[in-house]
Design an enzyme around this catalytic site. Sequence first.
Site, PDB file in Angstrom:
ATOM      1  N   SER A 138       0.832  -1.198   0.000  1.00  0.00           N
ATOM      2  CA  SER A 138       0.000   0.000   0.000  1.00  0.00           C
ATOM      3  C   SER A 138       0.877   1.263   0.000  1.00  0.00           C
ATOM      4  O   SER A 138       1.696   1.434  -0.897  1.00  0.00           O
ATOM      5  CB  SER A 138      -0.952  -0.061   1.199  1.00  0.00           C
ATOM      6  OG  SER A 138      -1.948   0.899   1.103  1.00  0.00           O
ATOM      7  N   ASP A 292      -9.978  -3.829  -5.201  1.00  0.00           N
ATOM      8  CA  ASP A 292      -9.091  -2.840  -4.583  1.00  0.00           C
ATOM      9  C   ASP A 292      -9.045  -1.609  -5.476  1.00  0.00           C
ATOM     10  O   ASP A 292      -8.787  -1.727  -6.673  1.00  0.00           O
ATOM     11  CB  ASP A 292      -7.686  -3.455  -4.435  1.00  0.00           C
ATOM     12  CG  ASP A 292      -6.665  -2.505  -3.807  1.00  0.00           C
ATOM     13  OD1 ASP A 292      -7.033  -1.380  -3.419  1.00  0.00           O
ATOM     14  OD2 ASP A 292      -5.491  -2.897  -3.715  1.00  0.00           O
ATOM     15  N   HIS A 322      -8.115  -4.785  -0.639  1.00  0.00           N
ATOM     16  CA  HIS A 322      -6.972  -4.009  -0.170  1.00  0.00           C
ATOM     17  C   HIS A 322      -6.677  -4.303   1.303  1.00  0.00           C
ATOM     18  O   HIS A 322      -7.572  -4.315   2.139  1.00  0.00           O
ATOM     19  CB  HIS A 322      -7.238  -2.509  -0.342  1.00  0.00           C
ATOM     20  CG  HIS A 322      -6.016  -1.685  -0.111  1.00  0.00           C
ATOM     21  ND1 HIS A 322      -5.058  -1.521  -1.073  1.00  0.00           N
ATOM     22  CD2 HIS A 322      -5.560  -1.022   0.979  1.00  0.00           C
ATOM     23  CE1 HIS A 322      -4.068  -0.778  -0.584  1.00  0.00           C
ATOM     24  NE2 HIS A 322      -4.352  -0.466   0.658  1.00  0.00           N
TER      25      HIS A 322
END
Length: 352
Positions: A138, A292, A322
């Site tokens: 991320s 995501d 995610h």
Amino acid sequence: QGRILEKTGLCSQLTFGRYVRQGRKLGVDPKLFIQDLQFNEVPVRVYQPKATSDGRRRGIIFFHGGGWVFGSLDTYEKVCRYISRESESVVVSVQYRLAPEHKYPAAYEDCLSATILFLKNIEHYGVDPACVIVCGDSAGGNLAAAVSQTLVGRSDLPRLRAQILIYPGLQALDFNLPSYQQNRGVPLLFRERAAFFALQYLNGHALHMQEVLEGSHIPPDMRLKYRKWVSPDNIPEKFKVRGVKPFRPTDFIAEVYETVKRFCEPNLCPLLAEDAVVQQLPETFILTCEYDVLRDDGLLYKKRLEDNGVRVTWYHLEDGFHGIISLFDYCGFSFPSGKRGLDSVVNFLKSL
């Protein structure tokens, strides 16, 4: 600015969010030697397998996720232990400074500085200088990509062997790519939150979030310039079958651009790096999740790397969302696809 944070309840929200995500203290790991150190005044946690090794080990520098706002060494303790144990590698987890208290480029500078110190003292950790990998998920994937791009020009340091980008966020030009439209309300990262985090990191506040979501923050000529890299046209058709509408940004607003123009810096949005830099990047592993908002950032970067002759291993979790890697073993809950994703990272490491 501070008053805005308080009015929106953000300060208490942040404190609460950080508390919730702080992770539990884990006991001793019989297979790992773990120590907390400082690299150039940046706190790091080093994980070293206890078993004797025939030769030098791989070294992995890990940058955690959390939107540049959340996350800590403790939050990612399980993930780092797992990677270190399963791949028999030395892992250095980096505690970079968080936004909004520390704006861009603080997190990037901390990650770069810790990485450089590690590369200069590699022998001390029994690591093979030819096998150092940067890795992150991320926001950490964003930082890993930025560090990797910065280091291509450094002939005085060992060259990175690979970069591992786990559902990375790599651009803030277009929050209306197909994956942003399809997954706008899918936990753990909503479309609004993605823009909110990027603005917190950049400016320490999220003013103009609506304009950024609508695309009025980028001048038309720049949008045109970057279209060759950031465009739905570069995303394979099979990813556009679920509810995607052609998007037209609203009219450009110059004063909004003034506050966010650093979004066009590759250290903040690595997808915008020039070809001359991308061509020199090390072998890359990219993990994406179908559900995501950041899926397309990963797909676009994959295409850029491949177009520039960089070897890419791509792993796509069809049932993933995610943040799933952190949930491979979470307080008694376990997501099999999170474990599959983490194991795909371990298998890539073992192949190097």
